[in-house]
Design an enzyme around this catalytic site. Structure first.
Site, PDB file in Angstrom:
ATOM      1  N   HIS A 121     -11.569   9.651  -1.507  1.00 19.21           N
ATOM      2  CA  HIS A 121     -12.058   8.405  -2.883  1.00 19.21           C
ATOM      3  C   HIS A 121     -12.992   9.002  -4.089  1.00 19.21           C
ATOM      4  CE1 HIS A 121     -11.054   5.878   0.582  1.00 19.21           C
ATOM      5  NE2 HIS A 121     -10.944   5.071   0.417  1.00 19.21           N
ATOM      6  N   PHE A 180      -5.785   9.595  -4.114  1.00 24.13           N
ATOM      7  CA  PHE A 180      -4.747   8.983  -3.823  1.00 24.13           C
ATOM      8  C   PHE A 180      -3.500   8.995  -4.640  1.00 24.13           C
ATOM      9  CE2 PHE A 180      -6.859   5.299  -1.878  1.00 24.13           C
ATOM     10  CZ  PHE A 180      -7.774   5.784  -0.942  1.00 24.13           C
ATOM     11  N   ILE A 181      -3.653   9.962  -5.891  1.00 27.49           N
ATOM     12  CA  ILE A 181      -2.591  10.460  -6.162  1.00 27.49           C
ATOM     13  C   ILE A 181      -1.542  11.318  -6.089  1.00 27.49           C
ATOM     14  CG2 ILE A 181      -3.811  12.189  -7.708  1.00 27.49           C
ATOM     15  CD1 ILE A 181      -1.448  10.354  -9.721  1.00 27.49           C
ATOM     16  N   GLN A 228      -5.392   3.290  -6.709  1.00 25.22           N
ATOM     17  CA  GLN A 228      -6.962   2.298  -5.888  1.00 25.22           C
ATOM     18  C   GLN A 228      -8.147   3.405  -6.228  1.00 25.22           C
ATOM     19  OE1 GLN A 228      -7.609   0.620  -2.637  1.00 25.22           O
ATOM     20  NE2 GLN A 228      -7.323  -1.083  -3.663  1.00 25.22           N
ATOM     21  N   LEU A 278       0.891  -1.419  -0.056  1.00 24.65           N
ATOM     22  CA  LEU A 278       0.368   0.030  -0.050  1.00 24.65           C
ATOM     23  C   LEU A 278       0.754   1.372   0.193  1.00 24.65           C
ATOM     24  CD1 LEU A 278      -2.609  -0.910   2.465  1.00 24.65           C
ATOM     25  CD2 LEU A 278      -2.549  -0.639  -0.162  1.00 24.65           C
ATOM     26  N   ALA A 279       1.578   1.176  -1.741  1.00 29.87           N
ATOM     27  CA  ALA A 279       2.489   3.043  -1.141  1.00 29.87           C
ATOM     28  C   ALA A 279       2.532   2.911  -2.762  1.00 29.87           C
ATOM     29  CB  ALA A 279       3.747   2.264  -0.837  1.00 29.87           C
ATOM     30  N   GLU A 280       1.631   4.752  -2.429  1.00 28.87           N
ATOM     31  CA  GLU A 280       1.338   4.662  -4.501  1.00 28.87           C
ATOM     32  C   GLU A 280       2.537   5.143  -5.067  1.00 28.87           C
ATOM     33  OE1 GLU A 280      -2.601   4.672  -2.413  1.00 28.87           O
ATOM     34  OE2 GLU A 280      -0.427   5.470  -1.853  1.00 28.87           O
TER      35      GLU A 280
END
Length: 326
Positions: A129, A86-87, A82, A58-60
């Site tokens: 989201h 989260f960008i 996802q 879980l690490a963009e």
């Protein structure tokens, strides 16, 4: 042609791309056995193996760095973020690295990266989201930003994006995933990038929009027809770079324009479209350009989402205002 949902068309495109080129990889959070949070990659790991469709931490930021590194070894990465909200965690990789590398290396290296991500409201997701952040990445030169509005384009544009040697931000409207169905051609095909399409012919007013705004504009066109107003709907499909020729053609045809976006009004794609029209085609206008956009506020919590989001009635009202302008 088979009738498919928007998300089924995306899954089919990913399947075809993996089958065509063994150097195509898909990775992101939960995209493997689970098939992603919306099941866009459902069944692909079982079909192609864990080396080609795999989960990441879980690490963009790590997802973006991995994609850049893989291009140096002739891979064609498809990275999933996802939710597009989260960008921010991967913006250095996206805006500071992959967007610049063709320029940085004097066009001697390719960046065939596709960043897939869902965006948009209508499903009452938690905070961060549903944000519409396409205006932010559209300003990053060196990226293409593609936002399909129907299943056939979702498939064809995604395959074209995967074939591209430039990095593509491919944004999928969350609300349309399973609420929208349409005919989708069989087999492998591509839809041209950087090219808008007429979604509905009309002669009195042009509604220019993209992504989740297109179904609303089409609904508005139906309502306007009941009031003897013929509305043309132009689906931009690619919001960066814009298809200026197609925009100019519809402006010259109708002389009256409404630009629609689901995102907040401030500094969005709609503002850029309006500026281009004002600079290039102002003499073809018979009325000021109308705009329909969300309020300039933080995206609201789910309880207020329905009141905050744009609606087809908003487009109808603005179109009538523009058509009746003296």
């Amino acid at each position: 042609m088979a009738v498919k949902t928007y998300i089924a068309a995306i899954t089919e495109a990913l399947d075809l791309a993996l089958a065509k080129d063994e150097n195509t990889l898909i990775f992101g959070e939960d995209v493997g056995q689970n098939g992603g949070v919306f099941r866009a990659t459902d069944g692909l790991q079982a079909k192609y193996g864990e080396d080609r469709v795999f989960n990441t931490p879980l690490a963009e930021s790590g997802i973006g760095g991995l994609a850049i590194g893989l291009t140096t070894q002739q891979y064609r990465p498809i990275m999933e973020i996802q939710f597009f909200g989260f960008i921010f965690e991967v913006m250095d990789s996206v805006a500071g690295q992959m967007s610049r590398n063709r320029f940085r290396f004097n066009n001697t290296r390719n960046m065939p990266i596709v960043l897939r991500s869902p965006y948009g409201g209508g499903t009452k997701t938690p905070e961060m989201h549903a944000d519409n952040l396409e205006g932010m990445v559209a300003q990053v030169l060196g990226l293409r930003v593609v936002m399909p509005a129907n299943p056939a384009d979702a498939k064809g544009l995604l395959l074209a994006s995967i074939e591209s040697n430039d990095p593509v931000v491919f944004l999928e409207n969350l609300h349309l995933y399973r609420s929208l169905k349409g005919e989708v051609p069989e087999g492998y095909y591509t839809t041209p990038l950087d090219t808008a399409a007429i979604a509905h012919e009309g002669s009195d007013v042009s509604i220019i929009t993209y992504g989740g705004g297109v179904p609303l504009a089409l609904k508005a066109a139906e309502e306007l027809a009941k009031q003897d107003v013929s509305a043309e709907v132009l689906d931009l499909r690619t919001v960066s770079p814009l298809d200026i020729e197609a925009i100019g053609a519809t402006v010259k045809k109708t002389g009256r324009v409404v630009v629609v976006q689901e995102a907040q009004r401030m500094a969005g794609v709609a503002a850029n479209v309006m500026a281009e029209i004002s600079e290039r085609f102002v003499l073809s206008l018979q009325a000021p350009i109308g705009r329909v956009a969300a309020p300039d506020s933080i995206y609201p919590f789910a309880q207020a989402e329905n009141d905050w989001m744009i609606k087809a009635d908003d487009i109808v009202a603005k179109a009538l205002e523009v058509v009746n302008y003296d």
